[in-house]
Design a protein around this motif. Structure first.
Motif, mmCIF file in Angstrom:
data_model
loop_
_atom_site.group_PDB
_atom_site.id
_atom_site.type_symbol
_atom_site.label_atom_id
_atom_site.label_comp_id
_atom_site.label_asym_id
_atom_site.label_seq_id
_atom_site.Cartn_x
_atom_site.Cartn_y
_atom_site.Cartn_z
ATOM 1 N N LYS A 1 2.096 114.377 9.207
ATOM 2 C CA LYS A 1 1.528 114.473 7.868
ATOM 3 C C LYS A 1 2.071 115.722 7.173
ATOM 4 O O LYS A 1 1.705 116.842 7.535
ATOM 5 N N GLU B 1 8.927 101.830 1.754
ATOM 6 C CA GLU B 1 7.678 101.578 2.449
ATOM 7 C C GLU B 1 7.578 102.554 3.623
ATOM 8 O O GLU B 1 8.502 102.664 4.433
ATOM 9 N N TYR B 2 6.465 103.250 3.707
ATOM 10 C CA TYR B 2 6.265 104.233 4.769
ATOM 11 C C TYR B 2 4.920 103.978 5.443
ATOM 12 O O TYR B 2 3.957 103.557 4.805
ATOM 13 N N ASN B 3 4.868 104.259 6.749
ATOM 14 C CA ASN B 3 3.620 104.086 7.492
ATOM 15 C C ASN B 3 2.604 105.150 7.091
ATOM 16 O O ASN B 3 2.960 106.230 6.606
ATOM 17 N N SER B 4 1.357 104.880 7.321
ATOM 18 C CA SER B 4 0.286 105.823 7.000
ATOM 19 C C SER B 4 0.280 106.983 7.997
ATOM 20 O O SER B 4 0.384 106.784 9.206
ATOM 21 N N SER C 1 5.526 108.236 -3.140
ATOM 22 C CA SER C 1 5.733 107.721 -1.779
ATOM 23 C C SER C 1 5.080 108.622 -0.745
ATOM 24 O O SER C 1 4.468 108.148 0.227
ATOM 25 N N ILE D 1 7.110 111.938 7.513
ATOM 26 C CA ILE D 1 6.288 110.721 7.497
ATOM 27 C C ILE D 1 6.901 109.654 8.390
ATOM 28 O O ILE D 1 6.195 108.995 9.168
ATOM 29 N N GLU D 2 8.218 109.491 8.297
ATOM 30 C CA GLU D 2 8.892 108.509 9.158
ATOM 31 C C GLU D 2 8.705 108.847 10.633
ATOM 32 O O GLU D 2 8.670 107.954 11.486
ATOM 33 N N ALA E 1 1.591 107.489 1.486
ATOM 34 C CA ALA E 1 1.615 107.430 2.950
ATOM 35 C C ALA E 1 0.581 108.360 3.581
ATOM 36 O O ALA E 1 0.397 108.328 4.804
#
Length: 521
Positions: free
Chosen positions: A104, A72-75, A200, A99-100, A204
């Motif tokens: 972008k 699961e990764y944040n937008s 993934s 992404i973490e 994100a």
């Protein structure tokens, strides 16, 4: 908790359906209780006549168990863009780490997505047609996708190996890679895993652009601001991670043309040797018939210091593929390169390994007119000679092993896993003399170390030349930036800072973290 060790039989250790149950039973731990048996390391001990499997484990209270990393990764749809050139392990893991860190990633890949690549691989094998942008080296996942998928690395000081493994498990790899001493995924499993990593990144808010070849860099003063694609598109970003792999010769030439500092780098070159897997099993497992149903196909690692003109020359096995296949790994028409791969079950009847000789500065001294590209031109010339000797197709020159050692051509060749076919040839026609001399010494020494290895029931196939990048793109040890060009982060195998899937992935993460430190300033 204290790590302990349990000795298992091969059947107990490699019966996937019952392994955990066996551990709980042997340790008298109830499976429905509060205690969890967690495997730490599984390794084969074949030193004695009776093969054992050593299983290291720890018993944890369930409430102390740390869950595995998820996917699961944040937008990051509206965050600062960072360019990542190349979608091999370094590029993909750099993108995930960006992404973490709330950036972008915009990933540019000259080749095709992992599914579309298959057609071009079939064209190489069946029709001898090499697509210079889509082949065994170029395309989604890089050279590692259609390979054995080895996940063993000695580069543990460069990053968190377990973290990389957990991310791979979260995206579809078996959890046994978390504890196998020499973990691998297999060429049949890697495409799905690579596609899951892509999903993934996209989910994100990252971008991945296939069939997007970089043809120039936008450098203003001492700072890179972006790139120009083959289609003429201009893409700008706050930083650029250059993770193009060890075979992107056009990128090396582009850097050289733009007066960006690069350096010739030592590498290794030689041949692939192919044995029957059953023979390697008999040598390694001391078995008279076959290894049985539970032991995995055996591997080997060999090294020898040959004496060439009074100087030591390293000869060593490289990328050994038990139960595997030899594949054509050229990246352009007019060259011949071979590499190895294995499916996850490693159930081919063949074993193959690169046997290569260390190439250093003195060896490519005659190519000094090419400056920083000297080693690359040395490498390319050998590949072109091998292509010509093979009939100017992807048919590869080959020679039986003892015939090669005793300097005679082979009147016939053996069955092979190499689909484009073989032609009997004197390997000394395209390999430099110091390489063939070192290889002959090496094979004799390997025959002493592994009785039965030196046999005419094995054959060598050439040329194995893409062991590592022939160019290093320098970078500052602390900032990981290029010493001349700000915001440029050389990364992974192509820049000379990794040597496999895991080390490349870790270097990708390190470069992403370095970008984060820079952009935050």
């Amino acid at each position: 908790m204290q790590v302990k060790e349990l000795i298992l039989t091969p059947e107990e250790a490699f019966d996937e359906a019952h392994l955990l149950g066996t551990l709980y039973q042997k340790l008298s731990v109830p499976q429905n209780g509060d205690l969890v048996v967690q495997p730490i390391k599984r390794s084969i001990d074949a030193r004695g006549r009776e093969i054992k499997v050593r299983m290291q484990y720890e018993v944890l209270n369930k409430k102390n168990l740390i869950p595995l990393r998820g996917k699961e990764y944040n937008s990051v749809h509206n965050k600062k863009p960072i360019l990542v050139i190349g979608s091999g392990p370094a590029g993909l893991f750099a993108a995930l780490r960006l992404i973490e860190l709330n950036y972008k990633p915009i990933v540019l890949e000259r080749g095709k997505d992992v599914q579309a690549r298959r057609r071009d691989l079939a064209a190489i094998n069946k029709d001898h047609v090499v697509n210079p942008d889509s082949n065994y080296c170029f395309g989604e996942g890089g050279a590692g996708t259609y390979s054995d998928g080895k996940l063993y690395t000695r580069s543990k000081k460069r990053g968190d190996v377990h973290r990389i493994m957990e991310i791979l498990v979260a995206h579809g790899a078996k959890d046994e890679i978390l504890y196998d001493a020499h973990p691998h995924v297999g060429t049949n499993k890697l495409p799905q895993l690579v596609a899951a990593l892509r999903e993934s990144i996209l989910a994100a808010g990252g971008e991945i652009h296939f069939n997007t070849k970089v043809t120039d860099f936008i450098i203003k003063g001492d700072t890179i601001e972006g790139i120009i694609t083959e289609k003429g598109d201009i893409i700008k970003a706050d930083a650029t991670i250059l993770a193009t792999g060890h075979s992107a010769r056009d990128i090396f030439e582009l850097l050289d043309q733009n007066k960006v500092l690069i350096e010739a780098k030592p590498f290794a070159l030689g041949v692939r040797v192919e044995h029957q897997q059953n023979l390697i099993d008999k040598i390694q497992y001391h078995c008279s018939i076959d290894r049985g149903d539970y032991l995995p196909a055996s591997a080997y690692a060999l090294v020898h210091q040959a004496s060439i003109n009074g100087k030591d020359k390293g000869v060593f096995s490289f990328c050994m593929c038990p139960g595997g296949f030899i594949v054509p790994a050229a990246t352009a028409p007019g060259e011949l390169v071979v590499n190895g791969m294995s499916p996850s079950r490693r159930d081919s009847k063949f074993a193959n390994s690169g046997i290569v000789v260390a190439i250093d500065e003195i060896d490519f001294k005659p190519y000094q007119k090419y400056g920083a590209l000297a080693a690359m031109h040395f490498q390319a010339e050998v590949e072109q000679k091998a292509w010509a000797l093979g009939g100017k197709t992807q048919t590869a020159p080959a020679q039986r092993l003892i015939d090669f050692v005793e300097k005679r051509e082979s009147s016939s060749l053996l069955d092979t896993s190499y689909q484009p076919g073989l032609v009997s040839a004197d390997m000394g026609v395209f390999l430099p003399t110091f390489v063939t001399d070192a290889l002959r010494q090496g094979f004799k020494a390997f025959g002493q170390k592994m009785k039965g290895y030196l046999t005419n029931d094995a054959q060598i196939i050439g040329v194995e030349s893409r062991t590592s990048s022939p160019v290093r793109i320098p970078r500052d040890k602390e900032s990981l930036q290029h010493p001349q060009i700000k915001n440029l982060f050389p990364c992974g195998e192509g820049a000379g800072y990794a040597g496999g899937i895991v080390s490349a992935a870790m270097d990708g993460e390190r470069c992403a973290e370095a970008v984060g430190r820079l952009v935050l300033r």
